[in-house]
Design a protein around this motif. Structure first.
Motif, PDB file in Angstrom:
ATOM      1  N   LYS A   1       0.881  -1.007   0.084  1.00  0.00           N
ATOM      2  CA  LYS A   1       0.052  -0.029  -0.047  1.00  0.00           C
ATOM      3  C   LYS A   1       0.959   1.313  -0.043  1.00  0.00           C
ATOM      4  N   VAL A   2       0.740   2.150  -1.190  1.00  0.00           N
ATOM      5  CA  VAL A   2       1.594   3.357  -1.185  1.00  0.00           C
ATOM      6  C   VAL A   2       1.269   4.387  -0.163  1.00  0.00           C
ATOM      7  N   LEU A   3       2.227   4.781   0.577  1.00  0.00           N
ATOM      8  CA  LEU A   3       2.049   5.655   1.679  1.00  0.00           C
ATOM      9  C   LEU A   3       1.852   7.269   0.988  1.00  0.00           C
ATOM     10  N   PRO A   4       1.224   8.149   2.045  1.00  0.00           N
ATOM     11  CA  PRO A   4       1.138   9.664   1.524  1.00  0.00           C
ATOM     12  C   PRO A   4       2.573  10.096   1.314  1.00  0.00           C
ATOM     13  N   LYS A   5       2.802  10.773   0.165  1.00  0.00           N
ATOM     14  CA  LYS A   5       4.047  11.621  -0.329  1.00  0.00           C
ATOM     15  C   LYS A   5       5.064  10.445  -0.560  1.00  0.00           C
ATOM     16  N   GLU A   6       4.698   9.239  -1.031  1.00  0.00           N
ATOM     17  CA  GLU A   6       5.768   8.276  -1.243  1.00  0.00           C
ATOM     18  C   GLU A   6       5.948   8.154  -2.770  1.00  0.00           C
ATOM     19  N   GLY A   7       7.248   8.162  -3.179  1.00  0.00           N
ATOM     20  CA  GLY A   7       7.642   8.163  -4.444  1.00  0.00           C
ATOM     21  C   GLY A   7       8.293   6.867  -4.902  1.00  0.00           C
ATOM     22  N   PHE A   8       8.578   6.969  -6.249  1.00  0.00           N
ATOM     23  CA  PHE A   8       9.467   5.533  -6.874  1.00  0.00           C
ATOM     24  C   PHE A   8      10.533   5.599  -6.027  1.00  0.00           C
TER      25      PHE A   8
END
Length: 372
Positions: A142-149
């Motif tokens: 699950k992608v977290l807030p403000k998380e990029g590649f």
């Protein structure tokens, strides 16, 4: 930017096939194959391996990175989904190409969890992405807030190219907080796996205390009444053996160590300690003396004694923790067991092995009189 494949083909390695033969057959480089098949880097080409073969056009066209789009700005159709047994919000989010936050927003009643038979309003995607109940090849994140590649690669060791290949929706939407990504099973970083979903490891030391003061009661079978203190040799011999005396003392040492660590973190702790003498009559005496303001009771160690204590109505409102033993205790109100049962551990181990091993691995289980 690395060239992104136009599509992928599946290939099951046959007897006699080599890496060079596959590279020639599909006109790709070893680096391109290994990028989407991490097991090849670790083990080489093995028979019956299932490979994802990247397919490239003859001319490499480098596309500029697409900005993250907000799907709410477009016209969205919806469908109704009836919740089935064992379904979770993250699985539905992946299946329907949406986010957990959007599911919660459209269906406020599921914020506390799903219930079988609920009918959910869900954005209708271009195509559904089925997900197996137990995925032996992939995990999900699950992608977290403000998380990029970049941050995801540092955390999991998965490149943007790999993420794009496993999650084609990224080419349209970019990364969005709350979206579920498919991740190669061999790449999970330091995260732990729960039902195929990668989650952060909890660090209790860094937890925020909900209370600044704690008072608890420890009930252990020290059996001090049986120790003959007049005989140094007898006492030394008794305390060198493994018995209830020494088990209780060792466990109590760990309690004192943990209490001291918690105090260093700013938590005020008061501990009342009783010797149960491994006796029901002694437990009755202690129960009559217990302060009802204690936050919880730790012990007794022996499951039968613990079950007796937890059956007392006068203590029903106080949380009680059964430590050390994996033998089951009677689960009543405010009863907790800190050690899982052996059968549960076995099932967890089998489930883990099914998820992480394939035909290229061998497992040796040593279970003899000295290794159990």
């Amino acid at each position: 930017m690395a060239q992104i494949p136009d599509s992928f083909a599946s290939h099951r390695v046959q007897k006699g096939e080599t890496l060079e033969m596959l590279l020639e057959q599909y006109k790709i480089t070893a680096e391109q194959l290994e990028e989407y098949n991490p097991l090849v880097t670790r083990f080489g080409i093995r028979r019956r391996m299932n490979l994802r073969i990247p397919i490239y056009s003859n001319t490499a066209v480098v596309q500029p990175e697409k900005p993250i789009q907000n799907p709410q700005n477009s016209t969205v159709s919806f469908t109704l989904h009836e919740v089935l047994p064992k379904e979770t919000k993250w699985r539905l989010a992946y299946q329907y190409n949406t986010t957990i936050a959007e599911l919660d927003s459209l269906n406020p009643e599921i914020k506390e969890g799903l219930k079988i038979g609920q009918k959910l309003k869900i954005p209708l995607p271009k195509e559904l992405r089925p997900i197996p109940e137990k995925d032996s090849l992939y995990n999900y994140y699950k992608v977290l807030p403000k998380e990029g590649f970049y941050r995801i690669e540092k955390k999991l060791g998965v490149t943007q190219a790999t993420l794009d290949s496993l999650n084609p929706i990224l080419k349209e939407t970019g990364l969005q907080a709350g979206m579920i990504l498919k991740i190669p099973g061999a790449q999970s970083g330091e995260l732990r796996i729960e039902d195929d979903l990668l989650v952060e490891r909890a660090n209790l030391i860094d937890s925020v205390f909900q209370k600044q003061e704690i008072k608890f009661t420890v009930l252990l079978p020290f059996k001090a009444n049986e120790i003959i203190l007049d005989s140094v040799e007898d006492t030394k011999r008794l305390l060198q053996a493994r018995n209830l005396h020494t088990i209780a003392l060792d466990f109590y040492s760990g309690i004192l160590f943990a209490v001291e660590k918690a105090k260093q973190k700013g938590l005020s702790i008061e501990v009342d300690t009783y010797d149960t003498e491994n006796s029901i009559s002694k437990l009755n005496e202690i129960a009559n003396e217990l302060d009802d303001k204690t936050d919880f009771i730790l012990g007794p160690l022996i499951p039968s004694n613990f079950n007796y204590l937890s059956s007392l109505k006068s203590l029903s409102e106080i949380p009680k923790i059964a430590p050390l033993s994996s033998n089951p205790v009677v689960l009543r109100k405010n009863v907790y067991q800190s050690v899982s049962q052996l059968d549960d551990n076995r099932l967890k181990m089998f489930s883990y092995l099914e998820r992480v091993i394939d035909t290229t691995h061998h497992v040796v289980i040593v279970a003899d009189s000295t290794n159990r």
